[in-house]
Design a protein around this motif. Sequence first.
Motif, PDB file in Angstrom:
ATOM      1  N   GLN A 429       0.995  -1.052   0.309  1.00  0.00           N
ATOM      2  CA  GLN A 429       0.072   0.083  -0.110  1.00  0.00           C
ATOM      3  C   GLN A 429       1.215   0.855   0.202  1.00  0.00           C
ATOM      4  O   GLN A 429       0.466   2.529   0.120  1.00  0.00           O
ATOM      5  N   GLN A 430       2.040   1.138  -0.005  1.00  0.00           N
ATOM      6  CA  GLN A 430       3.201   1.723  -0.396  1.00  0.00           C
ATOM      7  C   GLN A 430       3.260   2.922   0.883  1.00  0.00           C
ATOM      8  O   GLN A 430       3.568   4.118   1.455  1.00  0.00           O
ATOM      9  N   ASN A 431       3.217   2.336   1.903  1.00  0.00           N
ATOM     10  CA  ASN A 431       3.288   2.458   3.514  1.00  0.00           C
ATOM     11  C   ASN A 431       4.283   2.078   4.243  1.00  0.00           C
ATOM     12  O   ASN A 431       5.404   1.720   3.746  1.00  0.00           O
ATOM     13  N   ALA A 432       5.079   3.360   5.031  1.00  0.00           N
ATOM     14  CA  ALA A 432       6.825   2.976   5.589  1.00  0.00           C
ATOM     15  C   ALA A 432       6.105   2.384   6.705  1.00  0.00           C
ATOM     16  O   ALA A 432       5.595   2.805   7.233  1.00  0.00           O
ATOM     17  N   VAL A 433       7.214   1.162   6.445  1.00  0.00           N
ATOM     18  CA  VAL A 433       6.363   0.241   7.533  1.00  0.00           C
ATOM     19  C   VAL A 433       7.729  -0.123   8.469  1.00  0.00           C
ATOM     20  O   VAL A 433       9.645  -0.690   7.878  1.00  0.00           O
ATOM     21  N   PHE A 434       7.689   0.476   9.711  1.00  0.00           N
ATOM     22  CA  PHE A 434       8.759   0.739  10.654  1.00  0.00           C
ATOM     23  C   PHE A 434       8.409  -0.722  12.080  1.00  0.00           C
ATOM     24  O   PHE A 434       7.757  -0.527  11.972  1.00  0.00           O
ATOM     25  N   VAL A 435       9.189  -1.369  11.842  1.00  0.00           N
ATOM     26  CA  VAL A 435       9.710  -2.643  13.114  1.00  0.00           C
ATOM     27  C   VAL A 435       9.648  -2.355  14.111  1.00  0.00           C
ATOM     28  O   VAL A 435      10.980  -1.707  14.498  1.00  0.00           O
ATOM     29  N   MET A 436       9.159  -3.007  14.943  1.00  0.00           N
ATOM     30  CA  MET A 436       9.888  -2.709  16.855  1.00  0.00           C
ATOM     31  C   MET A 436       9.704  -4.304  16.804  1.00  0.00           C
ATOM     32  O   MET A 436       9.208  -5.026  16.621  1.00  0.00           O
ATOM     33  N   ARG A 437      10.619  -3.558  17.663  1.00  0.00           N
ATOM     34  CA  ARG A 437      11.604  -5.267  18.073  1.00  0.00           C
ATOM     35  C   ARG A 437      12.017  -5.435  19.462  1.00  0.00           C
ATOM     36  O   ARG A 437      11.627  -3.773  20.172  1.00  0.00           O
ATOM     37  N   ASN A 438      12.028  -6.154  20.659  1.00  0.00           N
ATOM     38  CA  ASN A 438      12.398  -6.083  21.632  1.00  0.00           C
ATOM     39  C   ASN A 438      13.992  -5.895  21.844  1.00  0.00           C
ATOM     40  O   ASN A 438      14.718  -5.918  20.548  1.00  0.00           O
ATOM     41  N   GLN A 446       8.254  -7.877  16.673  1.00  0.00           N
ATOM     42  CA  GLN A 446       6.604  -8.038  17.852  1.00  0.00           C
ATOM     43  C   GLN A 446       5.670  -6.893  17.374  1.00  0.00           C
ATOM     44  O   GLN A 446       4.626  -7.199  18.349  1.00  0.00           O
ATOM     45  N   GLY A 447       6.087  -6.214  16.120  1.00  0.00           N
ATOM     46  CA  GLY A 447       4.399  -4.843  15.555  1.00  0.00           C
ATOM     47  C   GLY A 447       5.887  -3.781  14.471  1.00  0.00           C
ATOM     48  O   GLY A 447       6.756  -4.980  14.151  1.00  0.00           O
ATOM     49  N   ALA A 448       4.906  -3.631  14.095  1.00  0.00           N
ATOM     50  CA  ALA A 448       5.108  -2.588  13.295  1.00  0.00           C
ATOM     51  C   ALA A 448       4.455  -1.383  13.340  1.00  0.00           C
ATOM     52  O   ALA A 448       2.892  -1.727  13.232  1.00  0.00           O
ATOM     53  N   PHE A 449       4.776   0.067  12.750  1.00  0.00           N
ATOM     54  CA  PHE A 449       4.251   1.283  13.164  1.00  0.00           C
ATOM     55  C   PHE A 449       3.815   1.680  11.335  1.00  0.00           C
ATOM     56  O   PHE A 449       5.106   1.706  10.216  1.00  0.00           O
ATOM     57  N   LEU A 450       2.552   1.746  10.667  1.00  0.00           N
ATOM     58  CA  LEU A 450       3.182   1.988   9.350  1.00  0.00           C
ATOM     59  C   LEU A 450       2.546   3.587   9.417  1.00  0.00           C
ATOM     60  O   LEU A 450       1.621   4.079  10.125  1.00  0.00           O
ATOM     61  N   ARG A 451       3.220   4.653   8.028  1.00  0.00           N
ATOM     62  CA  ARG A 451       3.074   5.488   7.876  1.00  0.00           C
ATOM     63  C   ARG A 451       2.437   5.936   6.689  1.00  0.00           C
ATOM     64  O   ARG A 451       3.614   5.371   5.984  1.00  0.00           O
ATOM     65  N   GLU A 456      -0.479  13.611  -1.582  1.00  0.00           N
ATOM     66  CA  GLU A 456       0.273  15.048  -1.125  1.00  0.00           C
ATOM     67  C   GLU A 456      -0.535  14.536   0.631  1.00  0.00           C
ATOM     68  O   GLU A 456       0.608  15.539   1.451  1.00  0.00           O
ATOM     69  N   ASN A 457      -1.735  14.669   0.834  1.00  0.00           N
ATOM     70  CA  ASN A 457      -2.271  15.069   2.401  1.00  0.00           C
ATOM     71  C   ASN A 457      -2.197  13.425   2.865  1.00  0.00           C
ATOM     72  O   ASN A 457      -2.877  13.595   3.874  1.00  0.00           O
ATOM     73  N   ASN A 458      -1.994  12.469   2.264  1.00  0.00           N
ATOM     74  CA  ASN A 458      -2.267  10.860   3.386  1.00  0.00           C
ATOM     75  C   ASN A 458      -1.662  11.370   5.260  1.00  0.00           C
ATOM     76  O   ASN A 458      -0.447  11.556   5.284  1.00  0.00           O
ATOM     77  N   SER A 459      -2.090  11.539   5.100  1.00  0.00           N
ATOM     78  CA  SER A 459      -2.592  11.144   7.028  1.00  0.00           C
ATOM     79  C   SER A 459      -2.726   9.517   7.528  1.00  0.00           C
ATOM     80  O   SER A 459      -3.090   9.840   8.970  1.00  0.00           O
ATOM     81  N   PHE A 460      -2.525   8.871   6.645  1.00  0.00           N
ATOM     82  CA  PHE A 460      -2.706   7.421   7.816  1.00  0.00           C
ATOM     83  C   PHE A 460      -1.106   7.150   8.627  1.00  0.00           C
ATOM     84  O   PHE A 460       0.376   7.111   8.184  1.00  0.00           O
ATOM     85  N   LYS A 461      -1.957   6.612   9.674  1.00  0.00           N
ATOM     86  CA  LYS A 461      -0.596   5.842  10.607  1.00  0.00           C
ATOM     87  C   LYS A 461      -1.359   5.177  11.396  1.00  0.00           C
ATOM     88  O   LYS A 461      -2.634   5.119  12.127  1.00  0.00           O
TER      89      LYS A 461
END
Length: 600
Positions: A429-438, A446-451, A456-461
Motif C-alpha cells: 500500500q506504499q506505507n512506510a513500515v517501521f519494524v518494532m523489536r524487543n 514484535q510489531g510494526a508502525f505504518l505511515r 499529497e495529504n496522506n495522514s494514515f498512521k
Amino acid sequence: MAALAILRVEKLKSFGNVGGSSKHTARLQDTPNADTTKKNIRLIGMEDGTPLEELVKTKIASTTKHKPRKDAVLCSEIFLSASPEYFRPHDPSKAGEWDDKRMADFATASYFWLKTNYGDKCVRAELHLDEATPHIHAYVVPINDKTKQLSHKEMFGGDGRAASIKLSKLQDSYAEALAPLGIERGVKGSKATHTKVKEYYQAVNSEPLTAVITNNQLAPTPFESARTYIARIQQHDDFQAINHQLADRAFMAQRLSRAEQRARDSEKERQRLEKRVQLLESTSQLRDLPLEDVAWELGLNHDHERWRGHGHIINIDGSKFYDFSPEQHKGGGGAIDLVMHVNSCNFREAITWLHDRFGEAGAERAAIAHARNATSEIIQSEPRPQFRLPVEDKAKWQLVSDYLTQKRGIEENLVQALHERGLVYADDQQNAVFVMRNLGDLPHAQGAFLRGTRGENNSFKGYEKGTKRREGWFYFHLGGQPTDPPEKVVLCKSPIDAMSIAMLEYQVRGNAPPTRTLYMAVDSPNSLPVEQLRHIPNVQVAFERDDAGDTAARAVKELLPQSKRLKCKAGDWNQQLLDYGRQLRQQQRRQSRREEDLSL
C-alpha cells in the motif's frame, strides 16, 4: 522526624465561596504572606483567564442530570502538602526554602494522584511556591457517577463517623501515593486536632514563636561586672526554676519524640497487616467452594472414602473428582463441573443451583474458579500468537524512500542504513513500515508502525494488527562502538520524530554522537521498557511540546527519575529538522553570493 503527608478537604457551598477561594489561590487579590518574586504553577487547568466559578458551572451543567439542591456542595477544595521535614530536610525551620527535586517529585506524585482519583472532575489545581512550604489547592466538582448528581457526602463523607472513615481512607490513598518519596501517613485514628483548610493554611505560613521571659530581678544592675552578675543569677531561685523547667521540657520532648516514633512504627505495622488481611480475603474469595460441601448439598453420603448416591460413587481429591460408577467412569474439576455431572444439567442451571444453596458469594466463587481453570487450560494448550510483519513490496521502496528524504528532510544515508538493516521498508500500500523489536541481545519483530506516504495529504498512521506494544519498539543506535552499552537514550513519540532528532543532533554536531546513543519511539508511558532503561544515566524525553507531551513526560519522570524533558522549538521534531535544513540552505546561498561578489 519523619515527613508526613497532609490532606484537608473544605466544602464550598456557593459560587461566592468558590470565587473567594479562587481569588486567593490564583493570586487575584493581595496576599500578605506571599513572596511576589516566586511564581506559582497551575498543575491542572488552562491559563486562559477563565474564572473558577465558570469552570464549576460548566462542569455541573454538562455532567449532572438535575439542578443542584440549594444546600448542595458545589465544589470541594482539597489542600495537599507535606511537613517541612520533607521539603527542607537539613533545616525544616527555613521557611520559604525547599529542595527543587523534592518539590518536583511531590508535585508530580500529587498530580497523578488527583488525576487517578478524580479525573476531569478536578477542574483546577494550583501549586503554591510563594509561601513558607509548597502546597497544592485542588478544586473537585463532587459528582456522583451513578446518580449524576452533586454529592460531597458520597465522595468525601458527610458529618460524624462516616466522614471520618472516608477522610481516613482518602488520607491512606494519598500517603500511599507519596510513600515512594519517603513521606509517611500520620497515625491513623490519632486524637490530634484536624484544623480546617483556612486555619491550617494560616498556621503553615506563620513565623515560629519565640518565648520571651522578662524578669527585672534577673536583669543586671548598673556598674555590675559580668562575673558578679553571673554569680548572682546562678544563686537566684528563679534561675534554678528555669533550669529545672528546661530540663523537664527536654526530657518530655525526648519522650514525646520516642512515643511519636513508636506510633509511626505501629501505624506502619497496622497498614502492613491490613494489606495482608485484604490479600487473604481476596484470595479466599477467588478460591472455589469445597467439593465436600457441594457433594453434601447434592445429597451424596460419605461412605468408605467415597461420596455415594443417585447412582454415583465419587472420589474427591482437593479440587478434582472422579466417578467410579460403572455407568460413568469420568471425572472433572471444580464445584460447577460436579453439579453439572451429578444433576445432569447445563452451566447456567449449575450456577443457579449453587446460588440457591451457597448464596451469591458462593456462586461467584465457583464461577471465578471455573473461569480460572478454563483460562489455565487454554493457555497451556493453545499456541501463543506470533506476530507477522506486513509483506514487503520492493517495487514501492523508492517511493517511500523519496517521501522520507524529500518530504521529511531525513538524510538518505540514514534512511538507506535503516532499510538495509530491515528496520524500515515499504508494503504493497506504499506505507512506510517501521519494524518494532524487543530490546536485548536477540531482537526480533514484535510489531510494526505504518505511515502512509501515497498522495499529497496522506495522514494514515497506525499499528499493524497483532502488534505487541509493550514488548516491541522502533529503535536504532548511533555513535560509540557497536558493542558499547548505550549511555544515552532519546525517547520520541514516533519513528519519524526519532529519525528527525537523530539527524538534528548529527547536523548540529557535525558528526555521530561521541557515546552510544539509543533513539527510540515510545508513544505512551504505558509501553515504556522501564527495566531496560533504568540503568542508562542520560534519558531525554523528547515528546511533543503540548499538554499531552508534558503529562507523558511527567509520567516518565516518575518511572525513570534520571530523565529530563527536551522540548523542540517547532511543532514537532520533524518540522524543526525541516526548518533547520531551510536555514542551512539560506546560509549556503548567502555564502555563495558573497564568494561570487569577491570573485568579481
